[in-house]
Write an enzyme that holds these catalytic residues in place. Sequence first.
Site, PDB file in Angstrom:
ATOM      1  N   ASP A  31       9.958   8.987  14.737  1.00  0.00           N
ATOM      2  CA  ASP A  31       8.655   8.794  14.104  1.00  0.00           C
ATOM      3  C   ASP A  31       7.547   9.271  15.033  1.00  0.00           C
ATOM      4  OD1 ASP A  31       9.860   7.889  11.839  1.00  0.00           O
ATOM      5  OD2 ASP A  31       9.047   5.858  11.916  1.00  0.00           O
ATOM      6  N   TYR A  73       3.478  10.763  12.094  1.00  0.00           N
ATOM      7  CA  TYR A  73       3.099  10.068  10.857  1.00  0.00           C
ATOM      8  C   TYR A  73       2.249  10.959   9.955  1.00  0.00           C
ATOM      9  CZ  TYR A  73       5.233   5.773  12.434  1.00  0.00           C
ATOM     10  OH  TYR A  73       6.140   4.852  12.831  1.00  0.00           O
ATOM     11  N   HIS A  96      16.949   5.948  15.698  1.00  0.00           N
ATOM     12  CA  HIS A  96      15.693   5.436  15.161  1.00  0.00           C
ATOM     13  C   HIS A  96      15.813   4.025  14.592  1.00  0.00           C
ATOM     14  CE1 HIS A  96      11.635   5.443  13.743  1.00  0.00           C
ATOM     15  NE2 HIS A  96      12.015   5.224  12.487  1.00  0.00           N
ATOM     16  N   HIS A 143      12.400  -4.060   8.051  1.00  0.00           N
ATOM     17  CA  HIS A 143      13.589  -3.217   8.172  1.00  0.00           C
ATOM     18  C   HIS A 143      14.840  -4.004   8.574  1.00  0.00           C
ATOM     19  CE1 HIS A 143      10.814   0.042   7.660  1.00  0.00           C
ATOM     20  NE2 HIS A 143      10.201  -0.197   8.796  1.00  0.00           N
ATOM     21  N   HIS A 169       7.954  -1.991  14.058  1.00  0.00           N
ATOM     22  CA  HIS A 169       6.747  -1.820  14.862  1.00  0.00           C
ATOM     23  C   HIS A 169       6.471  -3.073  15.682  1.00  0.00           C
ATOM     24  CE1 HIS A 169       5.455   1.297  11.621  1.00  0.00           C
ATOM     25  NE2 HIS A 169       6.446   1.719  12.391  1.00  0.00           N
TER      26      HIS A 169
END
Length: 478
Positions: free
Chosen positions: A198, A201, A321, A331, A360
């Site tokens: 990531d 973005y 990831h 997630h 995050h």
Amino acid sequence: MLLASRLLRLQLFRFVIILVLVFSHVENGNAGLTSTFVRTQWPAADIPLDNKVFAIPKGYNAPQQVHITQGDYDGKAVIISWVTPDEPGSSTVKYGTSEKSYDFSAEGTVTNYTFYKYKSGYIHHCLVDGLEYDSKYYYKVGEGDSSRDFWFQTPPKIDPDASYTFGIIGDLGQTYNSLSTLEHYMKSGGQSVLFAGDLSYADRYQYDDVGTRWDSWGRLVEQSAAYQPWIWSAGNHEIEYMPEMDEVLPFKSFLHRFVTPCTASKSTNPLWYAIRRASAHIIVLSSYSPFVKYTPQWMWLREELTRVNREKTPWLIVVMHVPIYNSNAAHYMEGESMRAVFESWFVRSKVDFIFAGHVHAYERSYRISNLHFNVSTGDRYPVPDKSAPVYLTVGDGGNQEGLAGRFFDPQPDYSAFREASYGHSTLEIRNRTHAFYHWNRNDDGKPVTTDSVIFHNQYWANNLRRRRHLKAREHASH
């Protein structure tokens, strides 16, 4: 003098107690910690395009978005990449071991692509190989008055006791928090970045703005990535599947802009590969490519693990990831399918660390495994396992989606430390047996070391225990 001696002894005692606590946490999986710190300084919004951190270099067709990555299996090559905005220009890299004195040159390739109606600049990739270990090289890209100069340091030769410091960053984006993470990392002493996916973005935008935000991100990270290798892995924000814009080729922007030394590790796909650097063997996996049995990634990883030589590179690190273990509502369980496929390999191979992003927030696990569970039988809860990796979630780089603050309560036994803040990590490998790990919070503009652990190497720690056991048996027999 007597008072000073007592103070010194007290400090040493405190240091020993801290070490004991650290090692007990790592080996035994004691109760974890959930930090209550709340970061409030900057909003999760991208920096405006007219900000100076995105400044376009002066001069006609001046190279921009310069970045390097490792170019071979063992660290004696780099791939230098850059973009020229107006015309292809030269793909030549001039380089040498003295500043402004370029005795060598290498010729690269140039490509470009379109995304919706956006047309990229001319993207150059140049392999510079045959380098000497532990040496500083200066290089120049571009032509005439618009050329630009940079430098990089090659790693020490492959050796079990080679010391080296990796930075670990994930889910960076291009907000003010992203900039804070990047600036703090650049002061950390890190020599190369393991990037857990990531990047820009840019997929949060539409139409031509997607490509524009890839360009701005490339200019943002150039301040670090032009001077030391960033080891890339791809995340979900690199997929960019946008059928409403007739863009359906996964990873299109990422694969044009960022190359990896995949063929050096016999990989057939740039999204998964391996490198060796100093005393570490690093394996990069793709969470969003097929990985079940008999797929190319599965077959490649099976072979790559047989090539790992812990006598030469004792530290075995995996970068992906999607986290396999995660106690955040964000997630949650998304890594379960990869865990079911690869966890037994990770444990059998005694992987030291698995770094992931996606969530995050920051989280560190104990050494745990869940090898006995499947959909119909077995205990579904992870258990302590001295042969298992430590799982570290570092998706806290600073992107515009904000922090994931919804950790499950109570904290699971397998979770050692977790906090929803922005930051970066460093892994300072000292020798074949020990490494210092730090997670550094961006504490309202200041880097704060918040989670620090001394780790034993999995391979050599097990060897040491085995030798002690054999020695004890020999002693008992006499």
